[in-house]
Write a protein that holds these residues in place. Structure first.
Motif, PDB file in Angstrom:
ATOM      1  N   MET A   1       1.089  -1.544   0.280  1.00  0.00           N
ATOM      2  CA  MET A   1      -0.072   0.025   0.140  1.00  0.00           C
ATOM      3  C   MET A   1       0.913   1.109   0.161  1.00  0.00           C
ATOM      4  SD  MET A   1      -3.019   1.010   2.580  1.00  0.00           S
ATOM      5  CE  MET A   1      -4.393   0.777   2.192  1.00  0.00           C
ATOM      6  N   THR A   2       2.191   1.058   0.872  1.00  0.00           N
ATOM      7  CA  THR A   2       2.717   2.465   0.624  1.00  0.00           C
ATOM      8  C   THR A   2       3.330   2.800  -0.815  1.00  0.00           C
ATOM      9  OG1 THR A   2       4.588   1.130   0.891  1.00  0.00           O
ATOM     10  CG2 THR A   2       3.483   2.115   3.444  1.00  0.00           C
ATOM     11  N   ILE A   3       3.272   1.576  -1.448  1.00  0.00           N
ATOM     12  CA  ILE A   3       4.288   1.737  -3.569  1.00  0.00           C
ATOM     13  C   ILE A   3       2.305   2.605  -3.752  1.00  0.00           C
ATOM     14  CG2 ILE A   3       4.740   1.317  -5.204  1.00  0.00           C
ATOM     15  CD1 ILE A   3       5.879  -0.758  -4.376  1.00  0.00           C
ATOM     16  N   LYS A   4       1.414   2.319  -3.758  1.00  0.00           N
ATOM     17  CA  LYS A   4       0.375   3.301  -4.619  1.00  0.00           C
ATOM     18  C   LYS A   4       0.673   4.534  -3.877  1.00  0.00           C
ATOM     19  CE  LYS A   4      -2.503  -0.535  -4.510  1.00  0.00           C
ATOM     20  NZ  LYS A   4      -3.947  -1.435  -4.773  1.00  0.00           N
ATOM     21  N   THR A   5      -0.061   5.154  -2.250  1.00  0.00           N
ATOM     22  CA  THR A   5       0.749   5.856  -2.150  1.00  0.00           C
ATOM     23  C   THR A   5       2.112   7.240  -2.878  1.00  0.00           C
ATOM     24  OG1 THR A   5      -0.112   4.932  -0.042  1.00  0.00           O
ATOM     25  CG2 THR A   5       0.611   7.028  -0.195  1.00  0.00           C
ATOM     26  N   VAL A   6       3.104   6.097  -2.955  1.00  0.00           N
ATOM     27  CA  VAL A   6       3.898   7.077  -3.249  1.00  0.00           C
ATOM     28  C   VAL A   6       3.895   7.339  -4.568  1.00  0.00           C
ATOM     29  CG1 VAL A   6       6.280   6.947  -3.880  1.00  0.00           C
ATOM     30  CG2 VAL A   6       5.501   6.106  -1.717  1.00  0.00           C
ATOM     31  N   LEU A   7       3.372   6.356  -5.573  1.00  0.00           N
ATOM     32  CA  LEU A   7       3.239   6.751  -6.676  1.00  0.00           C
ATOM     33  C   LEU A   7       2.027   7.994  -7.304  1.00  0.00           C
ATOM     34  CD1 LEU A   7       3.369   3.069  -9.151  1.00  0.00           C
ATOM     35  CD2 LEU A   7       4.366   4.894  -8.643  1.00  0.00           C
ATOM     36  N   LEU A   8       0.795   7.762  -6.099  1.00  0.00           N
ATOM     37  CA  LEU A   8      -0.349   8.661  -6.511  1.00  0.00           C
ATOM     38  C   LEU A   8      -0.186   9.976  -5.749  1.00  0.00           C
ATOM     39  CD1 LEU A   8      -3.423   6.221  -5.123  1.00  0.00           C
ATOM     40  CD2 LEU A   8      -2.943   7.770  -7.499  1.00  0.00           C
ATOM     41  N   ALA A   9       0.838   9.923  -5.310  1.00  0.00           N
ATOM     42  CA  ALA A   9       1.347  11.286  -4.852  1.00  0.00           C
ATOM     43  C   ALA A   9       2.550  11.879  -5.607  1.00  0.00           C
ATOM     44  CB  ALA A   9       2.410  11.474  -3.173  1.00  0.00           C
ATOM     45  N   GLY A  10       3.045  11.305  -6.029  1.00  0.00           N
ATOM     46  CA  GLY A  10       4.020  11.987  -7.140  1.00  0.00           C
ATOM     47  C   GLY A  10       3.166  12.322  -8.683  1.00  0.00           C
ATOM     48  N   ALA A  11       2.071  11.537  -8.897  1.00  0.00           N
ATOM     49  CA  ALA A  11       1.450  12.278 -10.179  1.00  0.00           C
ATOM     50  C   ALA A  11       0.670  12.954  -9.737  1.00  0.00           C
ATOM     51  CB  ALA A  11       0.724  11.274  -9.846  1.00  0.00           C
ATOM     52  N   ALA A  12       0.356  13.319  -8.643  1.00  0.00           N
ATOM     53  CA  ALA A  12      -0.499  14.604  -8.273  1.00  0.00           C
ATOM     54  C   ALA A  12       0.179  16.107  -7.285  1.00  0.00           C
ATOM     55  CB  ALA A  12      -1.173  14.517  -6.737  1.00  0.00           C
ATOM     56  N   ALA A  13       1.292  16.080  -7.252  1.00  0.00           N
ATOM     57  CA  ALA A  13       2.324  17.066  -7.550  1.00  0.00           C
ATOM     58  C   ALA A  13       3.241  17.059  -9.286  1.00  0.00           C
ATOM     59  CB  ALA A  13       3.968  16.402  -6.378  1.00  0.00           C
ATOM     60  N   ALA A  14       2.873  16.595 -10.067  1.00  0.00           N
ATOM     61  CA  ALA A  14       3.222  15.908 -11.267  1.00  0.00           C
ATOM     62  C   ALA A  14       2.054  17.218 -11.870  1.00  0.00           C
ATOM     63  CB  ALA A  14       3.357  15.117 -11.615  1.00  0.00           C
ATOM     64  N   PHE A  15       1.624  16.928 -11.837  1.00  0.00           N
ATOM     65  CA  PHE A  15      -0.042  17.792 -12.067  1.00  0.00           C
ATOM     66  C   PHE A  15      -0.297  19.230 -11.628  1.00  0.00           C
ATOM     67  CE2 PHE A  15      -1.981  13.599 -13.495  1.00  0.00           C
ATOM     68  CZ  PHE A  15      -1.991  13.455 -14.909  1.00  0.00           C
ATOM     69  N   MET A  16       0.045  19.201 -10.429  1.00  0.00           N
ATOM     70  CA  MET A  16       0.579  20.628  -9.779  1.00  0.00           C
ATOM     71  C   MET A  16       1.167  21.335 -10.174  1.00  0.00           C
ATOM     72  SD  MET A  16      -0.938  19.047  -5.732  1.00  0.00           S
ATOM     73  CE  MET A  16      -0.281  20.933  -4.491  1.00  0.00           C
ATOM     74  N   THR A  17       2.151  21.056 -10.612  1.00  0.00           N
ATOM     75  CA  THR A  17       3.705  21.995 -10.770  1.00  0.00           C
ATOM     76  C   THR A  17       3.342  21.959 -12.747  1.00  0.00           C
ATOM     77  OG1 THR A  17       4.353  20.007 -11.335  1.00  0.00           O
ATOM     78  CG2 THR A  17       5.248  21.059  -9.290  1.00  0.00           C
ATOM     79  N   ALA A  18       2.118  21.282 -12.843  1.00  0.00           N
ATOM     80  CA  ALA A  18       1.658  21.570 -14.089  1.00  0.00           C
ATOM     81  C   ALA A  18       1.073  22.223 -14.475  1.00  0.00           C
ATOM     82  CB  ALA A  18       2.340  19.926 -15.172  1.00  0.00           C
ATOM     83  N   ALA A  19      -0.108  21.862 -14.339  1.00  0.00           N
ATOM     84  CA  ALA A  19      -0.900  22.891 -14.136  1.00  0.00           C
ATOM     85  C   ALA A  19      -1.070  24.932 -14.279  1.00  0.00           C
ATOM     86  CB  ALA A  19      -2.418  22.980 -12.883  1.00  0.00           C
ATOM     87  N   PRO A  20      -0.411  25.285 -13.796  1.00  0.00           N
ATOM     88  CA  PRO A  20      -0.288  27.121 -14.166  1.00  0.00           C
ATOM     89  C   PRO A  20       0.769  26.987 -15.986  1.00  0.00           C
ATOM     90  CG  PRO A  20       0.423  26.428 -10.927  1.00  0.00           C
ATOM     91  CD  PRO A  20       0.843  25.185 -12.383  1.00  0.00           C
ATOM     92  N   ALA A  21       1.442  26.198 -15.972  1.00  0.00           N
ATOM     93  CA  ALA A  21       2.175  26.113 -17.219  1.00  0.00           C
ATOM     94  C   ALA A  21       1.162  25.895 -18.220  1.00  0.00           C
ATOM     95  CB  ALA A  21       3.311  25.599 -17.495  1.00  0.00           C
ATOM     96  N   MET A  22      -0.013  25.342 -18.208  1.00  0.00           N
ATOM     97  CA  MET A  22      -1.222  24.531 -18.935  1.00  0.00           C
ATOM     98  C   MET A  22      -2.104  25.812 -19.025  1.00  0.00           C
ATOM     99  SD  MET A  22      -1.511  20.680 -19.157  1.00  0.00           S
ATOM    100  CE  MET A  22      -1.894  20.988 -17.030  1.00  0.00           C
ATOM    101  N   ALA A  23      -2.593  26.556 -17.881  1.00  0.00           N
ATOM    102  CA  ALA A  23      -3.934  26.803 -17.803  1.00  0.00           C
ATOM    103  C   ALA A  23      -3.241  28.783 -18.373  1.00  0.00           C
ATOM    104  CB  ALA A  23      -4.105  27.626 -16.180  1.00  0.00           C
ATOM    105  N   GLN A  24      -1.814  28.831 -18.718  1.00  0.00           N
ATOM    106  CA  GLN A  24      -1.400  29.909 -19.104  1.00  0.00           C
ATOM    107  C   GLN A  24      -2.224  30.321 -20.798  1.00  0.00           C
ATOM    108  OE1 GLN A  24       2.526  31.148 -18.968  1.00  0.00           O
ATOM    109  NE2 GLN A  24       2.833  31.542 -16.824  1.00  0.00           N
TER     110      GLN A  24
END
Length: 165
Positions: A1-24
């Motif tokens: 279960m910890t691997i799933k949490t790490v993967l989901l947290a990493g994917a969420a972080a990637a979307f959060m950093t890319a969202a401002p650039a895509m919103a421009q």
């Protein structure tokens, strides 16, 4: 279960950093901006002695650059009359080895000469004829009777003539 949490947290972080650039919004830059930037980065080659011309003809030869009383730079140009005058830099552009300014010949001729400017350098005089009698003649005589026959110098390979005994 910890691997799933790490993967989901990493994917969420990637979307959060890319969202401002895509919103421009992506709007094309105006065409005038690159042209203005290119013209402001142009360089000029100002060499003393190069010609300075106005829209209606040559003003004179470039002597240098100076700052006027207002703190603006201007060219110092020596006209055909030998006077040194100031020429504003408005409309300056490179044309071959010389420069062209938006200053007419009439404006240049009407401008006051720069006070305290050194006089025009004198042209290099031709060498004066020497009064040395041993100096080589500058012209050859035209009368063949006046010329002396040339005697060749003795050659080291040729034996010297001997006198009969």
């Amino acid at each position: 279960m910890t691997i799933k949490t790490v993967l989901l947290a990493g994917a969420a972080a990637a979307f959060m950093t890319a969202a401002p650039a895509m919103a421009q919004e992506t709007t094309p830059a105006p065409a005038a901006a690159p042209a203005a930037a290119a013209s402001s980065q142009q360089s000029l080659s100002l060499n003393p002695g190069s010609s300075v011309a106005g829209p209606d003809g040559e003003l004179g030869k470039l002597e240098g650059v100076q700052s006027n009383a207002e703190g603006k730079q201007e060219l110092t140009v020596r006209g055909a009359d030998g006077q040194l005058r100031a020429v504003p830099l408005s409309g300056i552009r490179q044309e071959g080895t010389g420069v062209v300014v938006a200053y007419t010949k009439a404006e240049f001729d009407a401008a006051a000469p720069i006070a305290g400017a050194p006089p025009a350098p004198a042209a290099t005089p031709a060498p004066a004829p020497t009064s040395d009698p041993m100096a080589a003649p500058t012209t050859e005589p035209t009368d063949p009777a006046m010329t002396e026959p040339a005697t060749p110098a003795p050659d080291a390979a040729t034996p010297a003539p001997t006198e009969p005994q």
